[in-house]
Scaffold this motif. Structure first.
Motif, mmCIF file in Angstrom:
data_model
loop_
_atom_site.group_PDB
_atom_site.id
_atom_site.type_symbol
_atom_site.label_atom_id
_atom_site.label_comp_id
_atom_site.label_asym_id
_atom_site.label_seq_id
_atom_site.Cartn_x
_atom_site.Cartn_y
_atom_site.Cartn_z
ATOM 1 N N GLU A 82 5.326 55.966 5.841
ATOM 2 C CA GLU A 82 4.042 56.595 5.538
ATOM 3 C C GLU A 82 3.524 56.445 4.059
ATOM 4 O O GLU A 82 2.377 56.378 3.609
ATOM 5 C CB GLU A 82 4.068 57.892 6.023
ATOM 6 C CG GLU A 82 2.691 58.377 6.061
ATOM 7 C CD GLU A 82 1.693 57.471 7.221
ATOM 8 O OE1 GLU A 82 0.427 57.626 6.917
ATOM 9 O OE2 GLU A 82 2.502 57.374 8.183
ATOM 10 N N TYR A 130 -3.691 60.310 16.256
ATOM 11 C CA TYR A 130 -2.883 59.155 15.623
ATOM 12 C C TYR A 130 -2.045 58.736 17.032
ATOM 13 O O TYR A 130 -0.968 59.242 17.209
ATOM 14 C CB TYR A 130 -1.888 59.514 14.767
ATOM 15 C CG TYR A 130 -2.571 60.045 13.508
ATOM 16 C CD1 TYR A 130 -3.147 58.943 12.574
ATOM 17 C CD2 TYR A 130 -2.482 61.428 13.120
ATOM 18 C CE1 TYR A 130 -3.718 59.492 11.449
ATOM 19 C CE2 TYR A 130 -3.170 61.789 11.622
ATOM 20 C CZ TYR A 130 -3.815 60.884 11.164
ATOM 21 O OH TYR A 130 -4.472 61.288 9.845
ATOM 22 N N ARG A 146 7.344 62.903 12.007
ATOM 23 C CA ARG A 146 6.538 61.825 12.025
ATOM 24 C C ARG A 146 4.991 62.563 12.000
ATOM 25 O O ARG A 146 4.098 62.087 10.920
ATOM 26 C CB ARG A 146 6.511 60.899 13.270
ATOM 27 C CG ARG A 146 7.921 59.839 13.177
ATOM 28 C CD ARG A 146 7.535 58.652 14.015
ATOM 29 N NE ARG A 146 7.396 59.098 15.419
ATOM 30 C CZ ARG A 146 8.101 59.534 16.077
ATOM 31 N NH1 ARG A 146 9.448 59.366 16.036
ATOM 32 N NH2 ARG A 146 7.992 59.955 17.466
ATOM 33 N N ARG A 150 2.555 62.533 8.672
ATOM 34 C CA ARG A 150 1.077 62.039 8.723
ATOM 35 C C ARG A 150 0.126 63.195 8.453
ATOM 36 O O ARG A 150 -1.150 62.708 7.797
ATOM 37 C CB ARG A 150 1.059 61.426 10.333
ATOM 38 C CG ARG A 150 -0.459 60.654 10.476
ATOM 39 C CD ARG A 150 -0.342 59.319 9.827
ATOM 40 N NE ARG A 150 0.729 58.527 10.503
ATOM 41 C CZ ARG A 150 0.888 57.819 11.658
ATOM 42 N NH1 ARG A 150 -0.480 57.626 12.178
ATOM 43 N NH2 ARG A 150 1.592 56.911 11.885
#
Length: 244
Positions: A82, A130, A146, A150
């Motif tokens: 990321e 997302y 995750r 994000r």
């Protein structure tokens, strides 16, 4: 005896959930050592306790839960995917440490869930924003890491005009904990008072219209992650370095 039990409890905490489960019986036995003093049983139990303490000294020295190690590789992959190869894995690890102490099934008193302590509404919002992350699954360590990565990037991208990466990370973490709107309001208050809205430490952190308890929680959250916990993770070899 009290000191020995306390040291063993700290050791087992550093080893994480598995250590706590495996050590529960041992702690109970140690609590009764006074009743069996000067016996072979007492000696055997004390030797076992010493072995456990020695085995967890590295974790105690680093001040990092032993359970963090099992997620280190995956978090490194997620953060670098990321944020790039220079992504602050140590900061993200320190943040999980602060949020849940690396306990994927934990619930907070106010309803925050899982490793990264998302409120149910926030989890649902992130999953909608997302869709590549999949359905909201705050108790899944993989999904939580995750989503956290994000969500931090979401705030980072909306907090421009900071003095340096340290100040930007401070505002990013403040937003994660209390909301982006509050950070923007705090920056406006700092600017109106003639202070530096590009700097968090000693500047923006001094200004807010939040309730007293919310201000203390938010400011302690930022300072503990960046100034206390992140250096521990850097020292333990987690990637990305410390921004402050």
């Amino acid at each position: 005896m009290k000191a020995a039990r306390h040291a063993l409890a700290e050791c087992l905490e550093a080893l994480g959930i598995v250590g706590l489960v495996l050590g529960a019986g041992l702690l109970a036995l140690l609590a009764g050592l006074v009743m069996v003093a000067r016996t072979r049983t007492a000696l055997a139990l004390m030797l076992i306790a010493l072995l456990v303490l020695v085995s967890c000294q590295p974790a105690l020295a680093q001040g990092i839960p032993g359970s963090a190690e099992r997620y280190q590789r995956e978090l490194t992959r997620v953060v670098q995917q990321e944020w790039g190869m220079a992504g602050r894995v140590a900061v993200h690890g320190a943040q999980i440490h602060q949020e849940s102490a690396w306990r994927p099934g934990v619930n907070s008193p106010v309803g925050a869930q899982g490793l990264s302590q998302f409120m149910p509404g926030t989890s649902a919002w992130i999953a909608e924003l997302y869709p590549d992350l999949g359905p909201a699954a705050p108790y899944s360590p993989g999904w939580a890491m995750r989503a956290q990565t994000r969500y931090n990037k979401f705030h980072w991208n909306r907090l421009s005009g900071t003095a340096d990466q340290c100040e930007r990370w401070a505002m990013t973490l403040s937003a994660y904990n209390g909301g982006l709107g509050w950070v923007n309001r705090d920056r406006r208050l700092a600017r109106a008072a003639g202070d530096d809205a590009a700097r968090w430490f000693g500047h923006v952190e001094r200004y807010t219209s939040r309730a007293g308890w919310a201000k203390r929680e938010n400011r302690d959250y930022v300072r503990r992650i960046l100034l206390t916990l992140t250096p521990r993770y850097v020292q333990a070899g987690w990637a990305g370095g410390a921004p402050c």
